[in-house]
Design an enzyme around this catalytic site. Structure first.
Site, PDB file in Angstrom:
ATOM      1  N   HIS A 265       0.839  -1.208   0.000  1.00  0.00           N
ATOM      2  CA  HIS A 265       0.000   0.000   0.000  1.00  0.00           C
ATOM      3  C   HIS A 265       0.874   1.258   0.000  1.00  0.00           C
ATOM      4  CE1 HIS A 265      -3.719   2.277   1.148  1.00  0.00           C
ATOM      5  NE2 HIS A 265      -2.805   3.118   1.607  1.00  0.00           N
ATOM      6  N   GLU A 266       1.811   1.321   0.947  1.00  0.00           N
ATOM      7  CA  GLU A 266       2.641   2.526   1.045  1.00  0.00           C
ATOM      8  C   GLU A 266       3.575   2.652  -0.158  1.00  0.00           C
ATOM      9  OE1 GLU A 266       1.665   4.683   3.015  1.00  0.00           O
ATOM     10  OE2 GLU A 266       0.404   3.390   4.252  1.00  0.00           O
ATOM     11  N   HIS A 269       1.805   4.467  -2.863  1.00  0.00           N
ATOM     12  CA  HIS A 269       1.950   5.922  -2.698  1.00  0.00           C
ATOM     13  C   HIS A 269       3.366   6.340  -3.096  1.00  0.00           C
ATOM     14  CE1 HIS A 269      -1.831   6.765  -0.656  1.00  0.00           C
ATOM     15  NE2 HIS A 269      -1.599   5.882   0.287  1.00  0.00           N
ATOM     16  N   GLU A 295      -4.706   7.744  -3.069  1.00  0.00           N
ATOM     17  CA  GLU A 295      -5.207   6.477  -2.544  1.00  0.00           C
ATOM     18  C   GLU A 295      -5.547   5.502  -3.682  1.00  0.00           C
ATOM     19  OE1 GLU A 295      -4.842   6.244   0.592  1.00  0.00           O
ATOM     20  OE2 GLU A 295      -5.861   4.378   1.068  1.00  0.00           O
TER      21      GLU A 295
HETATM   22 ZN    ZN Z   1      -3.060   5.229   1.768  1.00  0.00          ZN
END
Ligand code: ZN
Length: 506
Positions: A265-266, A269, A295
């Site tokens: 997830h990170e 980003h 997101e």
């Molecule tokens: Zn996030």
């Protein structure tokens, strides 16, 4: 005079440098700072943000913007200079509209409310937090009035984070989502035994998990020459410029999903940040288009890639080599099924792909009702529990697992939740377009080839930074307005197969 752009850019670069220096301090605070550093760090952070704010909102910047607007008037909309001026103007107007006293009051009310929220949550007593939530509602109403809006107070707050989106637009999309998800959740609940995730709780060595997660995100394309991974309580990503974009993760011996999917997830980003064009470095354009678009990238990599069967066909053999004991007797497909188990739960941050958006919808509705005076703060728990029952079919046992669970309201932060759902929607929309242009995407993922996917995202999304608003970007990339339809089709297909559900007639 051609000097104007140069002078404007010099100030914007200075402001960016100050903000990035503040970000380094934030990163340090969340990772390595000793507990005693907190007071000095709070002073440093507020000094830096005040200096940056004063520099940016000065009359000088206002004059330069006016001159620059004439200068770039004939440049194409998507040129660097025209976009820098347009976005800097938008930020400038918003920053100037908020009176400094209101900003200070909000910061103060936020830090004052936090311990009361913590105690209320611990004791599961909403009454303790109610006066502070009341204050949060009033401050958000005042902020909306200061920023101005045509139709609904929520529009003003939304415009700060997701420029161009309106409450009505969100409401229509969220209604479409609700109509699709509620029956899907009920169908999954009836077939709950179809997916067994006990393997995820068999105990995975934590050092090996952290290393495996890092190796995985590097294979996806997160560049360690310009990044690193550390441990923090709440995973986050942070950028100090194109050459230094960091991520953090957390690890739990008894629940496999936290570390690996937190890291992916990170890194989603992080890869977004790493892909923003160097041509717009040290300008207000060097950031994600909005929290919702940001997101969309973390979710795309985490869920649409990382929770797919081809992904596990590729990674499972090395995972089993790393963790032979807990994975004894499990195969790639069994593991794929386990990491996708869906079940209604009370806590938003623990929710799976299907149920997650319902948590957001509920908060969006309540925030609007509070702002518009239709819901009194004292009635929030009752309204929460009623909505929760109608969405999830569950009775909320107490306010800790209900209206008191999120930190956002204690920080006076309203209109922040929709970004999470927008991310899911926009990620699926981009993916639909990617699949149309790269029909063999699944075979690429199955072979562990992520380069073409990453390059597509860099070229179509990442390089532009904040040049386009969420609406403009999605329209440009997909040729369509933002729509929940691709996400709905995706979850119906994926979870319909996982849970052996009757196909839904669209
Ligand atoms: Zn996030």
């Amino acid at each position: 005079m051609a000097d104007t752009m140069k002078r404007l850019k010099a100030i914007l670069a200075e402001v960016t440098d100050i903000q990035r220096a503040g970000a380094v301090l934030d990163w340090d605070q969340e990772t390595y700072m000793p507990p005693g550093g907190i007071q000095n760090r709070a002073d440093q952070a507020s000094t830096l943000s005040e200096v940056a704010h004063r520099r940016f909102t000065s009359d000088e910047v206002g004059l330069l913007l006016e001159e620059a607007e004439t200068e770039v008037a004939n440049e194409p909309f998507d040129s660097d200079d025209a976009s820098i001026v347009r976005v800097a103007r938008r930020d400038y107007e918003l920053d100037r509209k908020l009176p400094p006293e209101l900003v200070a009051e909000i910061a103060h009310a936020g830090s004052a409310a936090r311990p009361h929220w913590q105690r209320a949550r611990k004791e599961a007593k909403f009454e303790i937090f109610a006066p502070y939530l009341q204050r949060a509602v009033e401050l958000n109403q005042r902020m909306a009035e200061a920023l101005g809006y045509d139709k609904r107070p929520y529009d003003a707050l939304l415009n700060r984070t997701e420029p161009g989106l309106t409450t009505d637009q969100l409401e229509a999309m969220f209604e479409e989502l609700r109509t699709a998800i509620v029956p899907l959740v009920a169908g999954i609940a009836r077939h709950a035994d179809a997916v067994d995730d006990s393997v995820l709780h068999r105990g995975f060595d934590t050092d090996k998990q952290v290393q495996y997660a890092l190796d995985t995100v590097v294979k996806l394309g997160y560049d360690l020459e310009r990044g690193r991974q550390d441990i923090s309580t709440h995973p986050f990503s942070i950028a100090f410029g194109p050459g230094d974009v960091r991520i953090t993760t957390r690890v739990n011996r008894d629940f496999f999903n936290e570390c690996l999917f937190g890291s992916i997830h990170e890194a989603g980003h992080g890869m977004y940040f790493q892909g923003i064009g160097r041509n717009i470095d040290r300008t207000p354009l060097w950031d994600g288009a909005s929290p919702g678009v940001h997101e969309s990238q973390s979710r795309l990599w985490e869920n649409l890639v990382g929770r797919s069967l081809p992904f596990w066909n590729h990674f499972f053999p090395s995972l089993r080599e790393t963790f032979p004991e807990p994975l004894r007797g499990v195969d790639a497909e069994g593991f794929y099924r386990a990491v996708n188990k869906s079940y209604p739960s009370f806590i938003r941050v623990e929710a799976d792909e299907v149920t997650y958006n319902l948590h957001v919808l509920l908060r969006f509705e309540l925030e609007n009702d509070m702002l518009e005076g239709k819901l009194k703060v004292n009635d929030v728990p009752e309204a929460w529990n009623e909505l929760f029952k109608s969405y999830f079919g569950l009775d909320v046992p107490n306010d800790r697992e209900g209206a008191l669970q999120d930190i956002h309201w204690s920080f006076i932060g309203f209109a922040e939740f929709p970004g999470y759902t927008l991310g899911n929607i926009i990620g699926a929309q981009f993916m639909e377009k990617i699949r149309a242009e790269m029909p063999d995407l699944d075979s690429q993922i199955g072979r562990g080839e992520f380069g073409p996917l990453l390059r597509w995202l860099q070229e179509n999304v990442y390089q532009h930074g904040r040049k386009f608003t969420p609406n403009e970007l999605v329209e440009r990339v997909t040729g369509q307005p933002i729509s929940p339809k691709p996400w709905i089709a995706y979850v119906r297909k994926k979870f319909g197969a996982l849970y052996d559900l009757e196909p839904v007639k669209a």
